[in-house]
Scaffold this motif. Structure first.
Motif, PDB file in Angstrom:
ATOM      1  N   GLU A  91      33.720 -11.841  -2.314  1.00 33.12           N
ATOM      2  CA  GLU A  91      34.492 -12.760  -1.486  1.00 33.12           C
ATOM      3  C   GLU A  91      33.975 -12.792  -0.055  1.00 33.12           C
ATOM      4  O   GLU A  91      33.782 -13.869   0.530  1.00 33.12           O
ATOM      5  N   ARG A  92      33.717 -11.625   0.515  1.00 27.29           N
ATOM      6  CA  ARG A  92      33.227 -11.584   1.890  1.00 27.29           C
ATOM      7  C   ARG A  92      31.767 -12.010   1.968  1.00 27.29           C
ATOM      8  O   ARG A  92      31.334 -12.625   2.948  1.00 27.29           O
ATOM      9  N   LEU A  93      30.988 -11.697   0.927  1.00 25.25           N
ATOM     10  CA  LEU A  93      29.608 -12.173   0.910  1.00 25.25           C
ATOM     11  C   LEU A  93      29.587 -13.696   0.914  1.00 25.25           C
ATOM     12  O   LEU A  93      28.838 -14.322   1.678  1.00 25.25           O
ATOM     13  N   PHE A  94      30.405 -14.317   0.075  1.00 25.66           N
ATOM     14  CA  PHE A  94      30.417 -15.777   0.018  1.00 25.66           C
ATOM     15  C   PHE A  94      30.929 -16.382   1.325  1.00 25.66           C
ATOM     16  O   PHE A  94      30.500 -17.469   1.722  1.00 25.66           O
ATOM     17  N   ALA A  95      31.853 -15.697   1.991  1.00 27.06           N
ATOM     18  CA  ALA A  95      32.311 -16.172   3.303  1.00 27.06           C
ATOM     19  C   ALA A  95      31.155 -16.148   4.298  1.00 27.06           C
ATOM     20  O   ALA A  95      31.015 -17.051   5.142  1.00 27.06           O
ATOM     21  N   PHE A  96      30.304 -15.134   4.189  1.00 23.56           N
ATOM     22  CA  PHE A  96      29.125 -15.028   5.052  1.00 23.56           C
ATOM     23  C   PHE A  96      28.137 -16.158   4.732  1.00 23.56           C
ATOM     24  O   PHE A  96      27.587 -16.793   5.634  1.00 23.56           O
ATOM     25  N   VAL A  97      27.921 -16.420   3.452  1.00 23.14           N
ATOM     26  CA  VAL A  97      27.028 -17.513   3.044  1.00 23.14           C
ATOM     27  C   VAL A  97      27.570 -18.847   3.544  1.00 23.14           C
ATOM     28  O   VAL A  97      26.819 -19.701   4.045  1.00 23.14           O
TER      29      VAL A  97
END
Length: 465
Positions: free
Chosen positions: A421-427
């Motif tokens: 979830e946080r990785l995708f927010a970063f992307v």
């Protein structure tokens, strides 16, 4: 490998994405006459002036009223529309007649009427081209087809002949989807029902590594006769000579789509993943044909929120590596933004790292097939910066695999530590919204990017000791 990329075994998979969009069509509107101004009402103002005089004294009210009545205030002039240029009028009328022909042709295509689709053409060579397009578009299950003039036609130099840029918009399989745009040049002979003399193809794509602007190059259905199969999440197509590949390709594509659907960063998953398997000739023609030798496939933005996947002629030689390629490229289609300018060198590692996460599909890091290449890169001339990993057209296969592997490991560190979830927010912030990591790292990961970058690099180095 893929332009846009994956490292399928020793076959890295990069992504050439043009990303085209899609080019906004110019809208020509008729000039509208500017109406004359409405005559203003003066009595309320006159009454107000009289009231002021009565209260304050000064000029007698009767005298002031008489002066106001006799004052020559004039009447505002009515703005006249300039006469339209006769050439523009003629061009507009030609455009209307051509549009009527295009509308009839669109109805014929959607109705499965091949003679009606071909009827617009005058030259035999154009009819042959349209015949091939009709076959391919029907194979892809075209569900929407719209055509309109992109600007006004211009004289082609011969009496009665006109050049016109035409914008086409289309959907496949589903009747309701956001259409993909395409602009091509056409030549017409005017008449009560204009006839098509030549039909261009989508503009050639820019060179590899610079596909952020312009159209994606020749689309498969523009230049090749296609056959296809349609599944629940994918449509796969190729030329008739490779028809036998379709059943197996569809099965593998459907499996890859289930993985890719989990990599949607913003919005919803693609309505259908579009996958085209190229023969040797097609590989050099489709989407501009300008692909690095190390490429096993790539994803191309064709506008309307759609990416199309092209697979290299030898991709079936990869065995199970083809499944990695499919997961990687379909993850690009799911995770990348709709805009064409999705990436640059500073974000290449993140775009490819996410796609490689999909490619490995949860396998342990120590089983990643590109580790040996990563090791050689780390011990070689890599400078330890993630934004310096982007390979060139002439980069060796081993170096390309190493670059993809480093991108994968750095992204794996982020997902292991912070979760998807946080990785995708970063992307979303970095790739979709074009914010630099230094602006978003503390906001999303509660840690500075300088510190986090060092830890990503340390993880990469530790993985290949």
């Amino acid at each position: 490998m893929t332009d846009g990329g994956n490292t399928a075994g020793n076959h890295p998979t990069p992504i050439e994405t043009t990303l085209p969009d899609a080019t906004a069509a110019e809208t020509v509107t008729d000039e509208v006459a500017v109406p004359g101004r409405q005559r203003r009402r003066r009595w309320p103002l006159w009454s107000a002036l009289v009231a002021v005089v009565l209260v304050t004294g000064g000029v007698p009210a009767a005298l002031l009223a008489d002066r106001l009545r006799n004052r020559d205030v004039g009447t505002p002039a009515t703005a006249a529309s300039p006469p339209e240029n006769p050439t523009t009028i003629a061009a507009r009328q030609v455009a209307e007649r051509i549009t009527a022909q295009l509308d009839r042709q669109a109805a014929a295509l959607l109705g499965g009427d091949r003679p009606g689709f071909l009827a617009v053409a005058e030259a035999a060579v154009v009819r042959a081209d349209l015949r091939r397009r009709f076959t391919s578009l029907q194979a892809l299950r075209v569900t929407r087809w719209e055509a309109r003039a992109n600007g006004l036609p211009t004289s082609a130099g011969k009496a009665g002949e006109w050049r016109l840029a035409v914008e086409f918009r289309y959907c496949f399989v589903l009747p309701e989807c956001e259409t993909s745009p395409l602009i091509v040049d056409t030549l017409w002979r005017d008449g009560t029902e204009p006839r098509l003399l030549s039909l261009g193809k989508s503009k050639t794509a820019p060179s590899y590594g610079d596909r952020s602007n312009g159209q994606p190059g020749n689309l498969p259905w523009e230049v090749s006769e296609l056959v296809s199969k349609v599944g629940k999440r994918t449509v796969v197509a190729t030329v008739p000579a490779h028809r036998h590949r379709l059943p197996g390709l569809l099965k593998r594509a459907e499996a890859a789509a289930k993985v890719a659907d989990g990599y949607v960063v913003s919005g919803v998953a693609p309505d259908r993943y579009r996958i085209f398997y190229a023969g040797q000739k097609e590989w050099k023609r489709w989407y501009g044909g300008d692909h690095p030798q190390w490429s096993a496939g790539y994803a191309v933005n064709v506008g309307g929120g759609h990416y199309e996947i092209a697979l290299a002629p030898d991709s079936f030689d990869y065995g199970t590596g083809l499944d990695d390629v499919l997961r990687h490229e379909l993850a690009h289609a799911a995770s990348l933004p709709e805009k064409r300018d999705y990436s640059d060198d500073s974000t290449w590692w993140l775009v490819e790292g996410v796609a490689e996460l999909a490619a490995v599909d949860g396998q342990p890091v120590d089983r990643y097939e590109g580790l040996d290449s990563v090791r050689r890169s780390v011990k070689g001339d890599w400078d330890g910066e993630l934004d310096s990993l982007t390979p060139d057209e002439d980069t060796s296969d081993d170096q390309v695999t190493g670059s993809y592997g480093i991108a994968y490991l750095a992204t794996q560190y982020l997902v292991d530590r912070f979760g998807e979830e946080r990785l995708f927010a970063f992307v979303k912030a970095v790739v979709h919204d074009r914010r630099v990591p230094a602006q978003t790292s503390e906001e999303i990961f509660d840690e500075s990017w300088a510190s986090l970058h060092k830890k990503c690099v340390a993880y990469v180095r530790a993985a290949v000791r």
